[in-house]
Structures are given as structure tokens and as C-alpha cells.
Design a protein around this motif. Structure first.
Motif, PDB file in Angstrom:
ATOM      1  N   LEU A   1       0.838  -1.199   0.000  1.00 14.66           N
ATOM      2  CA  LEU A   1       0.000   0.000   0.000  1.00 14.66           C
ATOM      3  C   LEU A   1       0.880   1.259   0.000  1.00 14.66           C
ATOM      4  O   LEU A   1       0.644   2.209  -0.765  1.00 14.66           O
ATOM      5  CB  LEU A   1      -0.900  -0.028   1.244  1.00 14.66           C
ATOM      6  N   ARG A   2       1.936   1.148   0.875  1.00 13.68           N
ATOM      7  CA  ARG A   2       2.866   2.276   0.985  1.00 13.68           C
ATOM      8  C   ARG A   2       3.517   2.540  -0.387  1.00 13.68           C
ATOM      9  O   ARG A   2       3.574   3.665  -0.873  1.00 13.68           O
ATOM     10  CB  ARG A   2       3.912   1.952   2.033  1.00 13.68           C
ATOM     11  N   ASN A   3       4.023   1.447  -0.978  1.00 15.94           N
ATOM     12  CA  ASN A   3       4.708   1.562  -2.269  1.00 15.94           C
ATOM     13  C   ASN A   3       3.804   2.209  -3.303  1.00 15.94           C
ATOM     14  O   ASN A   3       4.221   3.084  -4.058  1.00 15.94           O
ATOM     15  CB  ASN A   3       5.117   0.178  -2.798  1.00 15.94           C
TER      16      ASN A   3
ATOM     17  N   GLY B   1       4.394   5.533  -5.101  1.00 14.51           N
ATOM     18  CA  GLY B   1       4.452   5.476  -6.574  1.00 14.51           C
ATOM     19  C   GLY B   1       3.528   6.502  -7.201  1.00 14.51           C
ATOM     20  O   GLY B   1       3.905   7.207  -8.145  1.00 14.51           O
ATOM     21  N   ASN B   2       2.356   6.631  -6.582  1.00 17.27           N
ATOM     22  CA  ASN B   2       1.381   7.585  -7.118  1.00 17.27           C
ATOM     23  C   ASN B   2       1.913   9.022  -7.033  1.00 17.27           C
ATOM     24  O   ASN B   2       1.698   9.849  -7.915  1.00 17.27           O
ATOM     25  CB  ASN B   2       0.063   7.477  -6.364  1.00 17.27           C
TER      26      ASN B   2
END
Lengths: 205, 401
Positions: free
Chosen positions: A196-198, A202-203
């Protein structure tokens, strides 16, 4: 005084003597038939209803009348085939089945009818002192692992021993499986969080 | 009247007084057997009572299509022994409100009364504990003491069921002693003796070997007019029920009365389990109960022994000598020898066991009588019948000599 001793039967001497001797003959006949014994045959045996002579008693623990194949007596759970679906515990009208399931962390194989097992039975207790022998649990069982057997003579001196433990796991093993599951779930949660963090990073990027 | 006949006999032997001073008693030749008989008697009692208790349970079971005891020993033969051990292990409870001396000594009196009765019972031609002249009279008297024990037990227990049971028992036993006594009296009149051993000798081929009977002759049906001498034919032809055929009625009266005296079914109203729990012995447990139980079964055997001795030829063989086929001689042996004793014991016990079996058989066939039916049977049927029999026995005796 006649009222006290008279009755509706023929009270003449000969009638009384013949009545008394008929009684004596009857018991004597049974005494001499005592050599014969009732056989412990199944109800569909053609002699079952013809054994009118001789001793009727069976020496129970040594001999007993066969019970029907479909007799509803002691429950048995074949734990290797059990998928721990909890249906039996839910249908039980007297709540005598206690199940605690543990999700398996690895592949634990198939039941004999090919259903995939996904749960360990941490606890699978049936309290036969509570059981009302209705057989509902056996009808809902999807893998036919819970069955009623022909055993009806299982008294115990302590009522605690009437609780049958069907799990194949020792308490330590169950604890271990729980830890494994917790660990796996923790790892999964961490992995999920990381993913989720990634994604959020990334977003941003 | 009974004494009168004895006194007449004593008068016939001048110089010989009927009452013997203790110092004048000399031991007979076979005195060894006197002590042997006492030991035999107790041994015999235990060896007979235990199988009878077992037989009672097995016969009852078979008549009701059950198995009876099966677990203790092969076919459960150790069951009565284990029952006794169980009773001896149990606590001896005396109720707090009981009359303690009466309660404690009642079983002793009951058992002693029954055991004392065995003293005059001949077991074989020369085994008898006490060859008393007044054996029959003594036996009837001493067994009646039983009643006092029963009343002590019932009253001492301070329990309404026990008192009711004891009162019923006493009423029943005293009533039935009358027809039983009259039936015995008719035998005594036929035999002209109160000595069990003399009555026994009269009923077989050994008659002439008894002191005082050397010149006696047994006629068929006791009738001298028939002229058929059966003294050496023996067997069933010399039994009292054949010597005086009407004694078969006496035998039936005595046997049924003896059931009432033993408190056996169908006359078990004193012990009626369904209404009085157990009657006079409801409060007893442990050893005292065992003593009452033993007394009850001993009395059963005693009354059967008396019936056999008085009516059914005592220790004599039932097989008569028929010409060259001397069945009676072969199955009697000679007095004083091992063969004589063993045959005597064998025949006496076989006949007694047959009667005991009949008692058990009756118990498990008939329901219990009501009190009024019981008294009706005793006072309005048996007593007049037995009185008539006594009269008939007197007339018959006149035809025998």
C-alpha cells in the motif's frame, strides 16, 4: 361368612385341585425347558420370533442382541476426513459439539473424497453426556466424516470422560499452528501495508 | 393320651422305670456315633442349606425363564457362599429405638430352636444325635419356641412392619401347628411310638432289628385281615403312607401346614415383601440377618425331614424285594456298616431334597394367600380333616393288630 371366601370362580374341590395342578404343571414345564436358551440373533432372522421356549435372558456383556447398522449410538469423527466446517456444531440442538478451527498456513492435503482441507481442528470435542442422539450432525456433514456407530455401551465413572476429543493435534501443536497463522497473517499484513505504501509513494512519484 | 401309651409300655417291663436317672445312663455300643452325629448334624446343615439356597435361586430363575446366578464360579455355584461372606462383612446395625436385648437375642433363639430340632432326627439306621423316646413330641415343642424368637424380633425392632409381620407370623404358626400336630398324631397312633428312630425302623425291611420290634409284622396296607406279610418285602410297601393309605391326606396336610410354619410362599404373609418389606426381620442386617436366614432355610429342611421320616419311609429304600430280585436288600445295606449308613443318608437326603424342591416349586408358582384365606384353610378345612384322620388312624390301628 361365605362372602369373604366365595368368588366368581368354581370353588368345588376338584376344580380347585385341577386349577392348582395346572399352575404347578406350567412352572414345571418351564423348569424342564430351561436347557434351551434364546439365541442372540438379529431381528430379521427367521427364528427371531419363534424362540418361545427356554431361558430368555442373554448374559449381556458376553452376548447381546445385534443392533441395526443404522443404529444411532455413539458418535465418531474421522478427523482425517474432516474439513472443520463447523456445520455439525451449528445444527446441534443441544450444543454438545465444540469446535475451534485454525486456518492452515500450508497445504494440508485432501480428504478421502477429494475435498481440499484448509482448516486444522484445534478443538473438536463432543460431549456425549449432552448428546441427544438425534443424528442431525451426521446428515449435515459434507464429507461424511461424522458418523454414528453401533457402540451403545460406553459408561464412564467420571462425567468428564464422556467428552470425546477428536482432534489429531496436541495442545502444543495447536498452539504452534496458531502462532504460525498469526505470524503469517502478520507478515501478510506487513506485506499488504508495504504494498500500500509503495503504491501511494508510486502515485506521488 | 400319647404319654398313656408309653406308660403302658413301661408297665409291661417291670423294674424298668420310664424316667432314667442320669447316673444310670450307660453308653450304647455305638456311642461313637452319638458324637459323630452332632458333628454330622452341623456339617450336614451347612452342606445342605448352602446348596438349597443356590437351588432356590436357580429353580426360581428357570421357572421364570431366567438364568439365575452365573458369575460367581461355574454356573454361579459360589453365589450362596459369597452371599454369606457379604452378610458377615456387613455392619451389624441395631436401631436406636430398638429394645436392644430382645433385638440382639431373637436370632439366637430362632436359630437355636431350629438347630435343636435336628437333635432327634435319625440320619441313618444307627446315626442319630439323640435317640429320645419322646423325639416327635420334643421336636414339635422345641420348634414352637421359634415363635417366641419371632415375636422378640418383631417387637424388639420397634418398627410397625416388623411388629405386623411378627404378629401375623405368630398367628399363622400357632394356627397351623394344630393341623400339623394332628397329622403327626395320626402317624404316632399308627406307629405307637414317639421315637423317630423306631418310626423309621417300622417302615422298612430292618424292622425286626430294632430292640422291641423283633416280633412285629408289617401287613400290606397295615391290614392284618388281608394277611399279606410285607415285612421282608419292604420298600414302598412298608412306608407309612402305604401302611395306612389315608395318611397320604395326613402327609398333604402336614406338608402344607409346614409351609405355613416356615413362612414360605404361598403362606409368606408375615414376610410379604410387597406390603411389609420383610416382616419381622426388616431391621436386621449383617450376622444377625444371616442367622435368621440360616434358621429359615434350616427349618425348611427340618420340616421336610420330618415329613419324610413320618410319612415317606424315613431312610428306607423305596424299592421293594420282588422275589429273587431283592432290590430292598441291595439298596439298604446292614445296620452299623458303612453301606447301611451311606444308603440311609442317601435315601433320606434324596427324599428330603425332593420335598424341598417341591417347596421351592410351590413358592414360585402360587401367589400369596390373604390372611382370611389362610385362617379359613387352617381352621375350617385342615383342622376338621386332620381330626377326622386321627379318628380314622385310631380305627386303622385296631385293624393292624
Amino acid at each position: 361368612m361365605k362372602a369373604y371366601t366365595s368368588n366368581k370362580y368354581n370353588n368345588s374341590f376338584l376344580a380347585v385341585v385341577s386349577a392348582l395342578s395346572r399352575g404347578m404343571k406350567l412352572t414345571l414345564k418351564h423348569f424342564f425347558q430351561a436347557g434351551k436358551r434364546r439365541e442372540a440373533t438379529y431381528v430379521n432372522d427367521k427364528n427371531y420370533f419363534n424362540q418361545t421356549q427356554g431361558l430368555a435372558t442373554l448374559t449381556y456383556p458376553y452376548e447381546s442382541l445385534p443392533v441395526p447398522e443404522v443404529g444411532r449410538y455413539r458418535l465418531h469423527n474421522e478427523i482425517d476426513d474432516c474439513i472443520v466446517c463447523d456445520l455439525c456444531a451449528k445444527i446441534c440442538p443441544v450444543n454438545c459439539i465444540e469446535i475451534e478451527s485454525i486456518k492452515a498456513t500450508e497445504d494440508i492435503g485432501l480428504t478421502s473424497d477429494g475435498t481440499k482441507k484448509r482448516l486444522y481442528a484445534g478443538t473438536f470435542n463432543i460431549d456425549l453426556a449432552k448428546c441427544c442422539y438425534c443424528g442431525l450432525c451426521t446428515t449435515v456433514c459434507p464429507t461424511d466424516c461424522l458418523t454414528m456407530t453401533k457402540v451403545y455401551d460406553f459408561p464412564e465413572t467420571d462425567v468428564k470422560n464422556m467428552i470425546y476429543h477428536f482432534t489429531d493435534l496436541t495442545p502444543e501443536q495447536a498452539q504452534e499452528k496458531k502462532h504460525k497463522l498469526e505470524k503469517q497473517q502478520q507478515e501478510l499484513a506487513e506485506a499488504k501495508a508495504a504494498a500500500l505504501r509503495n503504491r501511494t509513494e508510486g502515485n506521488k512519484g | 393320651m400319647l404319654l398313656a401309651s408309653k406308660e403302658l409300655e413301661a408297665d409291661n417291663k417291670p423294674g424298668q422305670s420310664y424316667f432314667i436317672h442320669p447316673n444310670e445312663i450307660t453308653l450304647p455300643e455305638n456311642y461313637r456315633f452319638f458324637m459323630l452325629a452332632v458333628i454330622l448334624c452341623i456339617f450336614f446343615l451347612l452342606m445342605v442349606v448352602v446348596p438349597v439356597v443356590y437351588a432356590e435361586r436357580k429353580v426360581a430363575a428357570f421357572m421364570q425363564d431366567r438364568l439365575g446366578p452365573t458369575e460367581a464360579g461355574p454356573h454361579g455355584i459360589l453365589q450362596p457362599l459369597l452371599d454369606v461372606i457379604k452378610l458377615l462383612e456387613k455392619e451389624d446395625i441395631i436401631p436406636a429405638k430398638a429394645d436392644k436385648p430382645l433385638f440382639a437375642y431373637a436370632p439366637v433363639i430362632i436359630f437355636a430352636a431350629v438347630l435343636a430340632g435336628f437333635a432327634v432326627i435319625p440320619i441313618s439306621p444307627n446315626i442319630i444325635s439323640s435317640g429320645a423316646y419322646l423325639g416327635v413330641f420334643y421336636l414339635l415343642a422345641i420348634v414352637s419356641l421359634d415363635v417366641i424368637g419371632l415375636l422378640m424380633a418383631g417387637w424388639g425392632s420397634n418398627n410397625k412392619y416388623a411388629v405386623l409381620g411378627a404378629m401375623r407370623s405368630v398367628g399363622q404358626i400357632i394356627s397351623y401347628e394344630i393341623p400339623a400336630g394332628l397329622a403327626v398324631l395320626s402317624v404316632v397312633m399308627i406307629c405307637q411310638s414317639l421315637d423317630f428312630q423306631e418310626i423309621s425302623f417300622q417302615q422298612g425291611i430292618l424292622m425286626n432289628q430294632f430292640a422291641g420290634l423283633e416280633k412285629e409284622t408289617n401287613y400290606l396296607f397295615g391290614l392284618k385281615a388281608l394277611g399279606l406279610d410285607v415285612t421282608q418285602i419292604g420298600g414302598i410297601t412298608t412306608w407309612n403312607i402305604v401302611r395306612m393309605p389315608f395318611l397320604i391326606i395326613g402327609f398333604v396336610i402336614y406338608f402344607i401346614s409346614s409351609l405355613a410354619e416356615c413362612n414360605r410362599a404361598p403362606f409368606d404373609i408375615p414376610e410379604a415383601e410387597s406390603e411389609l418389606v420383610a416382616g419381622f426381620h426388616v431391621e436386621y442386617s449383617g450376622f444377625r440377618f444371616a442367622a435368621l436366614f440360616l434358621a429359615e432355610y434350616s427349618l425348611m429342611i427340618l420340616v421336610c425331614l420330618v415329613a419324610v421320616i413320618l410319612f415317606l419311609g424315613s431312610w428306607n429304600t423305596p424299592l421293594p424285594n420282588i422275589g429273587a430280585v431283592a432290590l430292598a436288600n441291595w439298596t439298604t445295606g446292614s445296620v452299623g456298616s458303612w453301606s447301611g449308613n451311606l444308603w440311609g443318608i442317601f435315601w433320606l437326603l434324596s427324599k428330603t431334597m425332593l420335598l424341598v424342591y417341591t417347596q421351592i416349586w410351590i413358592r414360585w408358582t402360587y401367589p400369596r394367600l390373604r390372611v382370611d384365606q389362610l385362617m379359613h384353610l387352617c381352621w375350617k378345612v385342615f383342622t376338621p380333616l386332620a381330626l377326622g384322620l386321627v379318628l380314622l388312624a385310631g380305627i386303622w390301628r385296631l385293624l393292624m393288630i
